[in-house]
Design an enzyme around this catalytic site. Structure first.
Site, PDB file in Angstrom:
ATOM      1  N   HIS A 149      12.427  -3.620  -3.981  1.00 30.02           N
ATOM      2  CA  HIS A 149      13.070  -3.355  -5.268  1.00 30.02           C
ATOM      3  C   HIS A 149      14.375  -2.593  -5.043  1.00 30.02           C
ATOM      4  O   HIS A 149      14.639  -2.103  -3.937  1.00 30.02           O
ATOM      5  CB  HIS A 149      12.134  -2.544  -6.184  1.00 30.02           C
ATOM      6  CG  HIS A 149      11.769  -1.208  -5.656  1.00 30.02           C
ATOM      7  ND1 HIS A 149      10.538  -0.929  -5.104  1.00 30.02           N
ATOM      8  CD2 HIS A 149      12.478  -0.064  -5.570  1.00 30.02           C
ATOM      9  CE1 HIS A 149      10.503   0.320  -4.712  1.00 30.02           C
ATOM     10  NE2 HIS A 149      11.676   0.867  -4.979  1.00 30.02           N
TER      11      HIS A 149
HETATM   12  P1  TYD Z   1       5.834   0.732  -5.985  1.00 28.84           P
HETATM   13  O1  TYD Z   1       7.161   1.161  -6.511  1.00 28.84           O
HETATM   14  O2  TYD Z   1       5.542  -0.738  -6.039  1.00 28.84           O
HETATM   15  O3  TYD Z   1       5.633   1.262  -4.509  1.00 28.84           O
HETATM   16  P2  TYD Z   1       6.483   0.971  -3.185  1.00 28.84           P
HETATM   17  O4  TYD Z   1       7.904   0.791  -3.583  1.00 28.84           O
HETATM   18  O5  TYD Z   1       6.265   2.166  -2.356  1.00 28.84           O
HETATM   19  O6  TYD Z   1       5.921  -0.240  -2.523  1.00 28.84           O
HETATM   20  O7  TYD Z   1       4.721   1.539  -6.768  1.00 28.84           O
HETATM   21  C1  TYD Z   1       3.354   1.257  -6.614  1.00 28.84           C
HETATM   22  C2  TYD Z   1       2.643   1.688  -7.881  1.00 28.84           C
HETATM   23  O8  TYD Z   1       2.713   3.116  -8.028  1.00 28.84           O
HETATM   24  C3  TYD Z   1       3.245   1.077  -9.123  1.00 28.84           C
HETATM   25  O9  TYD Z   1       2.166   0.726  -9.987  1.00 28.84           O
HETATM   26  C4  TYD Z   1       4.019   2.196  -9.748  1.00 28.84           C
HETATM   27  C5  TYD Z   1       3.272   3.442  -9.281  1.00 28.84           C
HETATM   28  N1  TYD Z   1       4.169   4.607  -9.121  1.00 28.84           N
HETATM   29  C6  TYD Z   1       4.026   5.690  -9.977  1.00 28.84           C
HETATM   30  O10 TYD Z   1       3.177   5.707 -10.881  1.00 28.84           O
HETATM   31  N2  TYD Z   1       4.845   6.772  -9.804  1.00 28.84           N
HETATM   32  C7  TYD Z   1       5.798   6.822  -8.831  1.00 28.84           C
HETATM   33  O11 TYD Z   1       6.531   7.833  -8.697  1.00 28.84           O
HETATM   34  C8  TYD Z   1       5.926   5.670  -7.959  1.00 28.84           C
HETATM   35  C9  TYD Z   1       6.961   5.656  -6.872  1.00 28.84           C
HETATM   36  C10 TYD Z   1       5.095   4.597  -8.153  1.00 28.84           C
END
Ligand code: TYD
Length: 145
Positions: A60
């Site tokens: 992302h």
């Molecule tokens: P995601 O952004 O997909 O993780 P990464 O980029 O590390 O692979 O986030 C995974 C899940 O966690 C998604 O459902 C959103 C949640 N999340 C939160 O609730 N708070 C946060 O601060 C972050 C970074 C993610």
């Protein structure tokens, strides 16, 4: 939504940040401080751990959030992409973080066993700040200024 950050983003702005580190006979201590070592005010910290072999994270970009990624334990790679150029950076030193500016697509992979990835962020969590569709990211970065 204003995605101007994607028109200005450059992987050249994603710099390694050296933390202030204090060596001691009984171990080392590294500090990241608001607006001193970190070029923004830290509003949120989260970390990735218990990563299974072959895990890939990220995938992302952010519209307004700046982040610093720190390998607290072990090592992993961060692939950064501004829509025109991309670069793979290995992080393996807990006193060195990688600044991820806005409008940068990031993917994290190649996690070593037991690695821990700390992320310091300039904003609280807001799903509306994410671009999670790579085709949309390419469209937003197509007209670089
Ligand atoms: P995601 O952004 O997909 O993780 P990464 O980029 O590390 O692979 O986030 C995974 C899940 O966690 C998604 O459902 C959103 C949640 N999340 C939160 O609730 N708070 C946060 O601060 C972050 C970074 C993610």
């Amino acid at each position: 939504m204003n995605c101007d950050s994607h028109r200005h983003s450059s992987i050249d702005d994603c710099k390694i940040i050296e933390m202030k580190t204090v060596d001691h006979a009984n171990g080392r201590l590294s500090v990241m401080e608001n607006l001193a070592t970190a070029p923004f005010s830290i509003k949120r910290a989260y970390y990735l751990y218990d990563l299974p072999a072959g895990a890939e994270r990220g995938g992302h970009s952010h519209i307004s959030t700046h982040e610093i990624v720190i390998p607290l334990a072990g090592s992993f790679d961060v692939v950064i992409d501004d829509g025109h150029r991309s670069k793979r950076i290995t992080l393996n030193n807990p006193s060195r973080g990688l600044l991820l500016t806005t409008g940068i697509w990031r993917t994290l992979d190649n996690f070593s066993s037991g690695s821990i990835c700390l992320v310091l962020a300039s904003e609280k969590y807001d799903e509306a700040d994410y671009i999670r569709d790579y085709a949309e990211f390419k469209r937003l970065t197509a007209d670089k200024i």
